[in-house]
Write an enzyme that holds these catalytic residues in place. Structure first.
Site, PDB file in Angstrom:
ATOM      1  N   GLY A 152     -36.984 -29.204   9.758  1.00 46.32           N
ATOM      2  CA  GLY A 152     -35.846 -30.104   9.919  1.00 46.32           C
ATOM      3  C   GLY A 152     -34.910 -29.602  11.000  1.00 46.32           C
ATOM      4  O   GLY A 152     -34.289 -30.393  11.712  1.00 46.32           O
ATOM      5  N   ALA A 153     -34.828 -28.278  11.106  1.00 43.27           N
ATOM      6  CA  ALA A 153     -33.920 -27.704  12.109  1.00 43.27           C
ATOM      7  C   ALA A 153     -34.360 -28.095  13.519  1.00 43.27           C
ATOM      8  O   ALA A 153     -33.537 -28.229  14.418  1.00 43.27           O
ATOM      9  CB  ALA A 153     -33.876 -26.193  11.960  1.00 43.27           C
ATOM     10  N   GLY A 210       2.324 -23.443   4.156  1.00 42.57           N
ATOM     11  CA  GLY A 210       2.550 -24.705   3.449  1.00 42.57           C
ATOM     12  C   GLY A 210       1.927 -25.844   4.223  1.00 42.57           C
ATOM     13  O   GLY A 210       0.974 -25.653   4.986  1.00 42.57           O
ATOM     14  N   GLY A 211       2.506 -27.029   4.041  1.00 37.14           N
ATOM     15  CA  GLY A 211       1.979 -28.207   4.721  1.00 37.14           C
ATOM     16  C   GLY A 211       2.017 -28.089   6.234  1.00 37.14           C
ATOM     17  O   GLY A 211       1.303 -28.809   6.948  1.00 37.14           O
TER      18      GLY A 211
HETATM   19  C1  HXC Z   1      15.666 -22.821   6.814  1.00 41.54           C
HETATM   20  C2  HXC Z   1      14.841 -20.745   7.261  1.00 41.54           C
HETATM   21  C3  HXC Z   1      13.570 -21.118   6.769  1.00 41.54           C
HETATM   22  C4  HXC Z   1      13.421 -22.447   6.293  1.00 41.54           C
HETATM   23  C5  HXC Z   1      13.466 -19.092   7.415  1.00 41.54           C
HETATM   24  N1  HXC Z   1      14.718 -19.470   7.626  1.00 41.54           N
HETATM   25  N2  HXC Z   1      12.743 -20.063   6.870  1.00 41.54           N
HETATM   26  N3  HXC Z   1      15.869 -21.595   7.271  1.00 41.54           N
HETATM   27  N4  HXC Z   1      14.491 -23.256   6.334  1.00 41.54           N
HETATM   28  N5  HXC Z   1      12.241 -22.879   5.833  1.00 41.54           N
HETATM   29  C6  HXC Z   1      15.795 -18.678   8.218  1.00 41.54           C
HETATM   30  C7  HXC Z   1      16.267 -17.556   7.347  1.00 41.54           C
HETATM   31  O1  HXC Z   1      17.263 -17.996   6.470  1.00 41.54           O
HETATM   32  C8  HXC Z   1      16.809 -16.562   8.370  1.00 41.54           C
HETATM   33  O2  HXC Z   1      18.072 -16.973   8.796  1.00 41.54           O
HETATM   34  C9  HXC Z   1      15.879 -16.761   9.547  1.00 41.54           C
HETATM   35  O3  HXC Z   1      15.278 -18.042   9.370  1.00 41.54           O
HETATM   36  C10 HXC Z   1      14.772 -15.738   9.606  1.00 41.54           C
HETATM   37  O4  HXC Z   1      14.156 -15.621   8.352  1.00 41.54           O
HETATM   38  P1  HXC Z   1      13.868 -14.229   7.641  1.00 41.54           P
HETATM   39  O5  HXC Z   1      13.511 -14.515   6.250  1.00 41.54           O
HETATM   40  O6  HXC Z   1      15.013 -13.299   7.904  1.00 41.54           O
HETATM   41  O7  HXC Z   1      12.628 -13.731   8.499  1.00 41.54           O
HETATM   42  P2  HXC Z   1      11.342 -12.958   8.025  1.00 41.54           P
HETATM   43  O8  HXC Z   1      11.750 -11.809   7.148  1.00 41.54           O
HETATM   44  O9  HXC Z   1      10.567 -12.665   9.251  1.00 41.54           O
HETATM   45  O10 HXC Z   1      10.546 -13.976   7.091  1.00 41.54           O
HETATM   46  C11 HXC Z   1      10.028 -15.161   7.637  1.00 41.54           C
HETATM   47  C12 HXC Z   1       9.506 -16.101   6.513  1.00 41.54           C
HETATM   48  C13 HXC Z   1      10.638 -16.314   5.486  1.00 41.54           C
HETATM   49  C14 HXC Z   1       8.328 -15.432   5.837  1.00 41.54           C
HETATM   50  C15 HXC Z   1       9.061 -17.363   7.174  1.00 41.54           C
HETATM   51  O11 HXC Z   1      11.833 -16.677   6.181  1.00 41.54           O
HETATM   52  C16 HXC Z   1      10.316 -17.386   4.509  1.00 41.54           C
HETATM   53  O12 HXC Z   1       9.576 -17.158   3.536  1.00 41.54           O
HETATM   54  N6  HXC Z   1      10.916 -18.571   4.702  1.00 41.54           N
HETATM   55  C17 HXC Z   1      10.767 -19.664   3.808  1.00 41.54           C
HETATM   56  C18 HXC Z   1       9.427 -20.268   3.969  1.00 41.54           C
HETATM   57  C19 HXC Z   1       9.290 -21.506   3.136  1.00 41.54           C
HETATM   58  O13 HXC Z   1       9.223 -21.446   1.897  1.00 41.54           O
HETATM   59  N7  HXC Z   1       9.336 -22.684   3.815  1.00 41.54           N
HETATM   60  C20 HXC Z   1       9.259 -23.952   3.196  1.00 41.54           C
HETATM   61  C21 HXC Z   1       7.812 -24.115   2.831  1.00 41.54           C
HETATM   62  S1  HXC Z   1       7.424 -25.714   2.365  1.00 41.54           S
HETATM   63  P3  HXC Z   1      19.152 -15.978   9.394  1.00 41.54           P
HETATM   64  O14 HXC Z   1      20.378 -16.803   9.513  1.00 41.54           O
HETATM   65  O15 HXC Z   1      19.266 -14.850   8.453  1.00 41.54           O
HETATM   66  O16 HXC Z   1      18.620 -15.558  10.748  1.00 41.54           O
HETATM   67  C22 HXC Z   1       6.968 -26.399   3.769  1.00 41.54           C
HETATM   68  C23 HXC Z   1       6.460 -27.727   3.534  1.00 41.54           C
HETATM   69  C24 HXC Z   1       5.953 -28.365   4.768  1.00 41.54           C
HETATM   70  O17 HXC Z   1       7.028 -25.908   4.801  1.00 41.54           O
HETATM   71  C25 HXC Z   1       5.355 -29.636   4.313  1.00 41.54           C
HETATM   72  C26 HXC Z   1       4.695 -30.371   5.389  1.00 41.54           C
HETATM   73  C27 HXC Z   1       3.943 -31.521   4.830  1.00 41.54           C
END
Ligand code: HXC
Length: 519
Positions: free
Chosen positions: A406-407, A171-172
């Protein structure tokens, strides 16, 4: 509480913070072949040099049950330490705490060390391993990212910024690393993408794995997003240490000048015969590089991307230099969109951080064809031209063989304020190669000759005539476009002497808000 108890409390709190999200999650991290945030810092920094800040910070979120769950340090370890005795600032995202996701306080911790790195003029290293924005914190998390982005932008060109990607970065969140100078990824445990495989499937119907969409190999070879790939995290962290050994602490300092046991006047006879006489025969320009640099050692940047140009850091006479070299082994060393972008960014980095540029030229021109034209080679080629023309660091150029069209102008030519331009006797500096030139100049005459034998003879004669005139360095040297024609075996000595002479070079740009490089 008496003083002993208070100290005990401090020690216990520290121990608790060090456990991050708990032993179970640490174990799970290790099972994935990943280290914890603190283990990574330990490998990166000089032993015992790390001073941690904000260990006792916790998040402030009270939504979605987070008021009942919080961890000391809040998912990111921040502070400073030293690498080879020089100060660096570091943040290391802790995947064991809410998946390393970014909260308001997490962002504040990173911003604090970024601000301090800027104040003291020290490099910033970010170790990324995060699930992105902490979903429970919503817009505060987005604001936190933007706070970091703004600081990345302000720090650009002031302190070196290096990003290691040791896990998810999606993502971002990808844009903070993208704003930094160098990105390093680990094989099979890291990935970066703006939208993941699931979104790609929903929106475009594309079925693609995480690795194929944004793994280290993809970004090292196809997108060029990543500059370095390491087999594992330890190798990656040691590569960052190596990279920093070529860089100054900030844009006001000179790069670190070290002693060298490698004799400056080392003569390399092998160089005299390294370039094939036939201009169409390839050779490996890294053989030239390793023969001329200190201890035959150099660090290639983006080694798997746009292989037709080599960009590398090395030391010459103890001085860090940035080397840009056309690579005849791939696509005959031609300039195309990707090689122009790759080299332009490298040249600008070196210029921003006072690292002299050594350019080794063997270029047949720009790659022709609709794919390149539609892709905007005009604009992308102009990037490299612009970068060289704007650079004020010492620029030493050696033309090894071809330097056409040119290069020729682009590759740090005299007229782009090249300071010292050498050529080997094998150099051919011309508008184009003999075959192409004769086709253009003699096309009408050639078409009128009917007898094939006579035609071939005429073409050969004209090519010879053209070659005699231009397929050498002396025509350019006659006009002072080349300062000297040198014996290849003396190249190391000649470059180092040139760099020493230029060490006090001062060149300014006209006052302006900023230039407008063709982006
Ligand atoms: C809060 C999160 C989290 C998040 C993971 N966790 N991502 N908590 N916010 N964004 C937590 C999970 O609930 C879990 O908690 C622990 O972290 C580990 O995650 P798992 O899913 O068990 O691990 P894994 O299977 O290795 O998968 C990792 C992952 C997945 C692929 C990153 O967690 C995931 O898809 N997370 C969401 C990603 C996402 O959509 N993020 C927001 C994107 S938007 P527990 O308690 O079970 O240990 C964004 C915008 C940024 O980022 C903008 C900037 C401009």
């Amino acid at each position: 509480m008496n003083s002993q108890e208070k100290i005990k409390e401090l020690i216990e709190k520290r121990e608790l913070a060090k456990q991050g999200g708990g032993l179970k999650r640490i174990e799970s991290q290790h099972q994935k072949g990943k280290l914890t945030a603190r283990e990574r810092i330990e490998i990166l920094l000089d032993e015992g040099s790390f001073e941690e800040y904000d260990m006792f910070v916790t998040h402030r979120c009270t939504d979605f049950g987070l008021e009942k769950e919080s961890y000391l340090s809040d998912g990111v370890v921040t502070g400073h330490g030293t690498i080879d005795g020089r100060v660096v600032y570091v943040f290391s995202q802790d995947f064991t705490v809410f998946g390393g996701s970014l909260s308001e306080t997490f962002a504040q911790k990173i911003c604090k060390i970024m601000d301090q790195a800027m104040k003291v003029g020290a490099p910033l290293i970010g170790i990324n391993d995060s699930g992105g924005a902490r979903i429970q914190e919503g817009v505060k998390s987005l604001a936190g990212y933007a706070e970091i982005f703004e600081r990345n932008i302000m720090a650009s060109g002031v302190i070196p910024q290096i990003s290691a990607i040791f896990g998810p970065c999606a993502g971002g969140a990808v844009y903070s690393p993208a704003l930094t100078d160098f990105i390093l990824m680990t094989e099979s445990t890291s990935y970066m993408f703006v939208t993941g495989p699931k979104v790609a499937k929903t929106v475009t119907g594309e079925n693609i794995s995480t690795e194929d969409l944004g793994g280290a190999e993809v970004h090292a070879t196809k997108s060029g997003v990543s500059h370095f790939v390491a087999e594992d995290e330890e190798e990656g962290l040691l590569m960052i240490r190596k990279l920093l050994s070529y860089l100054p602490q900030n844009n006001l300092e000179e790069p670190p000048l070290g002693p060298t046991d490698d004799p400056i006047e080392r003569i390399e006879d092998a160089l005299n015969d390294l370039v094939p006489v036939d201009p169409n025969k390839p050779y490996d320009v890294t053989d030239v590089i390793q023969l001329i640099v200190d201890d035959h050692e150099f660090l290639e940047v983006q080694s798997k991307y746009a292989k037709n140009i080599v960009t590398a850091f090395a030391k010459m006479g103890g001085m860090p230099v940035g080397i840009v070299a056309n690579q005849p082994k791939f696509l005959a060393g031609v300039l195309d969109i990707n090689s122009s972008r790759k080299a332009a960014r490298f040249v600008r980095f070196c210029d921003a951080f006072n690292i002299p540029l050594v350019t080794l030229v063997d270029v047949p021109g720009f790659l022709p064809g609709s794919a390149q034209e539609y892709g905007g080679i005009i604009i992308h080629g102009a990037k490299l031209l612009f970068a060289y023309g704007e650079a004020t660091v010492p620029k030493v150029t050696v033309t090894l063989r071809k330097s056409y069209g040119g290069a020729h102008d682009v590759m740090s030519s005299k007229q782009l304020r090249g300071d010292i331009n050498y050529a080997w006797p094998s150099a051919e500096i011309a508008v184009m190669g003999a075959t192409g030139a004769v086709e253009v100049l003699e096309g009408r005459k050639i078409s009128q000759i009917e007898d094939p034998e006579e035609k071939a003879k005429y073409i050969a004669e004209k090519e010879k005539e053209y070659k005699n005139k231009f397929a050498n360095p002396y025509e350019a040297a006659k006009y002072g476009y080349i300062d000297d024609v040198i014996e290849p075996r003396n190249t190391r000595f000649r470059i180092i002497r040139a760099l020493k002479t230029l060490a006090t070079k001062k060149e300014l740009l006209p006052p302006k808000k900023h230039s407008n490089i063709p982006l």
